[in-house]
Design an enzyme around this catalytic site. Sequence first.
Site, PDB file in Angstrom:
ATOM      1  N   LYS A  70       0.825  -1.212   0.000  1.00  0.00           N
ATOM      2  CA  LYS A  70       0.000   0.000   0.000  1.00  0.00           C
ATOM      3  C   LYS A  70       0.855   1.256   0.000  1.00  0.00           C
ATOM      4  CE  LYS A  70      -1.768   1.717   3.950  1.00  0.00           C
ATOM      5  NZ  LYS A  70      -1.951   3.157   4.218  1.00  0.00           N
ATOM      6  N   ASN A  71       1.860   1.298   0.861  1.00  0.00           N
ATOM      7  CA  ASN A  71       2.646   2.514   1.035  1.00  0.00           C
ATOM      8  C   ASN A  71       3.569   2.798  -0.141  1.00  0.00           C
ATOM      9  OD1 ASN A  71       1.458   3.078   3.496  1.00  0.00           O
ATOM     10  ND2 ASN A  71       3.011   1.979   4.665  1.00  0.00           N
ATOM     11  N   CYS A  95      -5.313   8.185   9.642  1.00  0.00           N
ATOM     12  CA  CYS A  95      -5.527   7.644  10.981  1.00  0.00           C
ATOM     13  C   CYS A  95      -5.015   8.605  12.049  1.00  0.00           C
ATOM     14  CB  CYS A  95      -4.817   6.296  11.137  1.00  0.00           C
ATOM     15  SG  CYS A  95      -5.612   4.959  10.233  1.00  0.00           S
ATOM     16  N   ARG A 101       2.117  13.591  13.335  1.00  0.00           N
ATOM     17  CA  ARG A 101       2.682  13.386  11.997  1.00  0.00           C
ATOM     18  C   ARG A 101       2.808  14.711  11.230  1.00  0.00           C
ATOM     19  NH1 ARG A 101      -0.020   8.128   9.329  1.00  0.00           N
ATOM     20  NH2 ARG A 101      -1.979   9.165   9.713  1.00  0.00           N
ATOM     21  N   ASP A 107       4.078   0.073  12.278  1.00  0.00           N
ATOM     22  CA  ASP A 107       2.811  -0.399  11.727  1.00  0.00           C
ATOM     23  C   ASP A 107       2.485  -1.839  12.125  1.00  0.00           C
ATOM     24  OD1 ASP A 107       2.164   1.973  10.579  1.00  0.00           O
ATOM     25  OD2 ASP A 107       2.583   1.381   8.512  1.00  0.00           O
ATOM     26  N   ARG A 167      -9.003   0.281   4.789  1.00  0.00           N
ATOM     27  CA  ARG A 167      -8.081   1.255   4.197  1.00  0.00           C
ATOM     28  C   ARG A 167      -6.777   0.590   3.787  1.00  0.00           C
ATOM     29  NH1 ARG A 167      -6.289   5.448   7.711  1.00  0.00           N
ATOM     30  NH2 ARG A 167      -5.168   6.000   5.825  1.00  0.00           N
TER      31      ARG A 167
END
Length: 426
Positions: free
Chosen positions: A22-23, A116, A121, A313, A405
């Site tokens: 995903k990233n 999220c 961040r 994560d 997500r």
Amino acid sequence: MKKYIITGGNVIDGKIEAECAKNAVLLFLAASVMTDENIIIEKCPDIADVNIMRKLLENAGAQVEKEDGNLIIDPSSVGSYIADEELSEKLRASVFLLGAFLSRLKKAVIPFPGGCKIGKRPVDLHISAFEKLGIKFGFYKSVGKNGEYKEYMEAKADKITGGEIKLGFPSVGATENIMLLTAVSSGTTVIKNAAREPEIVDLQNFLNVLGAKISGAGSEEIVIEGVKKLHGGKYKAIGDRIEGGTFLLAAAITGGKIELKGVDPKNLPVFLNKLSSNTCKITYGNDIIFLKSEGKRKAFSFTTGPFPEFPTDLQAQTAVLDSVSEGESFVKETVFESRFSYINELKKAGARIEVSDNVAFIKGVKRLHAAEFTAPDLRSGAALVLAGLNAEGETAVSGIEYIKRGYSRFDEKLRSLGADITENET
């Protein structure tokens, strides 16, 4: 409201292949606006975050089609440099349009991104690095569509010129955004104290396929020799190490075994080493990780950090393993300050966890019991599902829109491995 309903006690046993990361895919989608030629991103995961980024590209003028699991992006008509407000507040990765829009259009208006709620961040490292490269910023507030004030950043550049950037912290997002900004530029850019995550290496490889000249990704110094133009291309992202790690933990938590395909063990070094200390036997094949849980689970302590350290994560999911393992352990979170929001949920199921500042102290129990959970964010939601696999009785997890997500067909994949999990609407 949709929920996952899980009857715990079944052993995870089987084979699974990780989706593309995903990233990495989100970066490639943002980067697609940097050229006017077609980009094909192979085997895109069918997850909410990818669909949001797709809509952001379409709002900017790109045409995006899906064919046989591939996303085909035609960015030739991209003309808007304003990222949609509602979409941006749902997706942290919308910040990468800052570098991509500036590269192509020399302008960008980006709402401060959402995603999220796991910590502040901040994007200050992105902004300060861009300013050192000559980008001019303005900041303002405007009343959004829902009547609330929204913060925006507006960036402009006459041209993109390379330079040396030393990051005060090896920020993953800042490293990636600088790469996007300077791939098409005059001169050479050097990023010192760069983040070293595997997804950054993959971004380098993707951009080089399009004609960029980038080297050093995976080390603390990345060198970007600016080129005049990028062209189209086709690329497949690396396997999703976080999704893969979640399935490995599902097997460990239930005393099972699993064959994971598509994740390079070198991308999870500390994580796999820690699992080995939890009486898990781990072996490796060609692009395959084999895990078998053997004997009593033994608790282990860990501290999250930038790659190659323990990935933040996977912190919540691993804490679930510790909570049902013999002995005492601690989890120290050093990346995000609000990443223990799942712990009060776990306590509903009998987990013995106490938090002091950025450290969670865990005393293992033999087994959790059923509870009604609400997922507070993406990775915490996955962790609560794993808790349900262990718990005695029927567990319900709501807030599964967070989980979707980042995990494609999560319940379906767990069922294929033996879990008793269904998606219900109440």
